[in-house]
Design a protein around this motif. Sequence first.
Motif, PDB file in Angstrom:
ATOM      1  N   THR A  43       0.836  -1.202   0.000  1.00 47.26           N
ATOM      2  CA  THR A  43       0.000   0.000   0.000  1.00 47.26           C
ATOM      3  C   THR A  43       0.873   1.255   0.000  1.00 47.26           C
ATOM      4  O   THR A  43       2.091   1.200   0.199  1.00 47.26           O
ATOM      5  N   LEU A  47       2.280  -0.826   3.953  1.00 47.54           N
ATOM      6  CA  LEU A  47       1.747  -2.096   4.440  1.00 47.54           C
ATOM      7  C   LEU A  47       1.872  -3.164   3.362  1.00 47.54           C
ATOM      8  O   LEU A  47       1.596  -2.903   2.185  1.00 47.54           O
ATOM      9  N   GLU A  49      -0.015  -5.937   1.993  1.00 44.29           N
ATOM     10  CA  GLU A  49      -1.393  -6.416   2.025  1.00 44.29           C
ATOM     11  C   GLU A  49      -1.470  -7.696   1.198  1.00 44.29           C
ATOM     12  O   GLU A  49      -1.482  -7.662  -0.031  1.00 44.29           O
ATOM     13  N   ASN A  52      -6.920  -8.410  -0.062  1.00 44.61           N
ATOM     14  CA  ASN A  52      -7.500  -7.079   0.014  1.00 44.61           C
ATOM     15  C   ASN A  52      -9.017  -7.072   0.140  1.00 44.61           C
ATOM     16  O   ASN A  52      -9.698  -6.232  -0.431  1.00 44.61           O
ATOM     17  N   SER A 247      -9.046  -8.928   4.977  1.00 44.80           N
ATOM     18  CA  SER A 247      -7.743  -8.389   4.564  1.00 44.80           C
ATOM     19  C   SER A 247      -6.684  -8.882   5.533  1.00 44.80           C
ATOM     20  O   SER A 247      -6.879  -8.850   6.747  1.00 44.80           O
ATOM     21  N   TYR A 249      -2.668  -8.426   6.639  1.00 45.79           N
ATOM     22  CA  TYR A 249      -1.566  -7.467   6.547  1.00 45.79           C
ATOM     23  C   TYR A 249      -0.314  -8.000   7.243  1.00 45.79           C
ATOM     24  O   TYR A 249      -0.388  -8.646   8.288  1.00 45.79           O
ATOM     25  N   LEU A 272      -2.071   0.706  10.479  1.00 44.25           N
ATOM     26  CA  LEU A 272      -3.225   0.040   9.863  1.00 44.25           C
ATOM     27  C   LEU A 272      -4.357   1.031   9.691  1.00 44.25           C
ATOM     28  O   LEU A 272      -4.435   2.034  10.416  1.00 44.25           O
TER      29      LEU A 272
END
Length: 667
Positions: A43, A47, A49, A52, A247, A249, A272
């Motif tokens: 991201t 992050l 990810e 998603n 999601s 992470y 986050l």
Amino acid sequence: MSTKLAVIIISLLVKLAISGDTSFIYNGFQSANLALDGIAEITSNGLLELTNGTKQQKGHAFYPNPVVFKTSSNSNFSSFSTSFVFAIRSEYPTLSGHGIAFVITPTRGLPFSLPSQYLGLFNETNNGNDTNRVFAVELDTIMSSEFGDINDNHAGIDINGLKSVKSEPAGYYSDGGFQNLSLISGYEMKVWVEYDGTKKQIDVTLAPINVEKPETPLLSLTRDLSPYLNSTMYVGFSSSTGSVLTSHYILGWSFRVNGKEQELVISKLPKLPRLGEKEEPKIFTIGLPMISVSLFFLVILTVLHVMKRKKKFAELVEDWELDYGPHRFKYKDLYFSTKGFREKELLGTGGFGRVYKGIMPISKLEVAVKRVSHESRQGMKEFVAEIVSIGRLRHRNLVPLLGYCRRKGELLLVYDYMPNGSLDKYLYNNPRVTLSWNQRFRIIKGVASALFYLHEEWDQVVIHRDIKASNVLLDAELNGRLGDFGLARLYDHGTDPQTTHVVGTLGYLAPEHTRTGRATTSSDVYAFGAFLLEVACGRRPIEQGENGGEILVDFVYCCWKRGDILEAKDVNLGADYRADEVELVLKLGLFCSHSDPVIRPKMRQVLHYLQRDMPMPDLSLLCLSSSGLTFGHREELDDFVPMSYPSTERDFSHASSVAESLLSGGR
């Protein structure tokens, strides 16, 4: 320098580079050079990810260079240590997609892997194969029974397959003892994975991000990884989603071969999205006009979603039901508790319903939810009144009926969940677990105590009408609990029941019940007699043989007439049983199976016989003969074959009538 010499030097430099002890650290991934595939992405704020919020997808992220773990094929697998910070965010607070796995694989990426329960690691054909050469530490948020998962919130060590070599519920050890953690809480957590190549020991530790590394690992396993993995491997992460938008992470990652990994700097990790929010969609960066259009359509979609959701969870509630208060469950709670009545939560399918395991969203109470069709509205008010009355029954050997819910064309009955399932699966078809005689005798006495309570001790008389091994459930300590009150009939003490329909299961139906349709406490005693024989003999009351239907009560009667009634006992008992107790149960089964309801004992007497407070009468003085047992009259069996509803192995309740009989005014 010649071209050939230059190539040799470059090749040696490359080998030298990858043969060193690999070490790296990512405090966020904003400028990280990772190999990503599937739906994994980094991201804008750094992050990683892995997924998603889309359904049935997978994502992988790998350190781009191979890592040397063995200097030669004969050497030991090198020690390594890694730590990472992760978080799992779901659209529902109590449901999630699937989990995250730290993984060591021979190739970068796993192209043939599947999402959902396979975690993006394996597929149906290669799961468990030694040729996979894969090591993983899974953080799993779904209980997949096909892989032997212990629950839907655990950490596990996997080698070449998803059936964990070792697993434990998610949590950590502190001075105050073991502290539980919810992997789907949405909060950041830290994981440490360490392998000692000398001790051949794998340690996995889990803790909240603001807690120092616990001294005691969550998982500890002694296992040499050398035979399972190649000399050169890739390290990274895999994740997948199922039917719930989720999601996954990774906020930071540190790794080292032959040494302790560097500490992650928590203050440098990316933030986050706030709980309840998703990361700002990239479409908003193209201008205010597009934002306005998007918001307009979002409002329309939200309204449609709310209307659809309201319709989806609509219930049928009439004025007379308002008095029942806590006995009425919300459909929405039952829907989410069973994960949308998902097939994986199915416990069994019976004559008129399917039963699902559920965990109530707030209380976390484990329940069994039976979905029953009730297209016929005849007698519904009276039926629900009886369900609520039965919900007040309290006995240690009864499965509590907690309440009900009505919605559209179905009725949902909510029972307490019994973890060991029904008794019949421990008796027939070469069971994997054979109950000892002591366990069986305790179950028999427990069910007898429950029936005495129903017939004589409660405010009203309760006729169960469907007593059999498949309706006896076993709790965590293998205590027998009589369940499934879907066919039960209530009436006041001192009055006569007015049932007019024959309901129940062939083999347990008393002869007078099949002739008159009138169920009584004595017909329950008859069914209990059949239950005694099937538990002691390990056979169903009626079994199909080479010469047609073989009747268990006839078989036991013949053994008794030959003077060796113990010949009828279950061969799986071996030599570990008390002959006097087995003989008592078999004779009591014949006594309760007498065709004359007047001669059968009451449950009060049955309990005294089982507890040895009263001697059993001599069967020869009871005019017991082949004609005195129901199935000595073969014409009755022939007449009633069309009425039978045989049990199924996986049925939680194994009820054997149809909805019309269940809900009719003649109950």
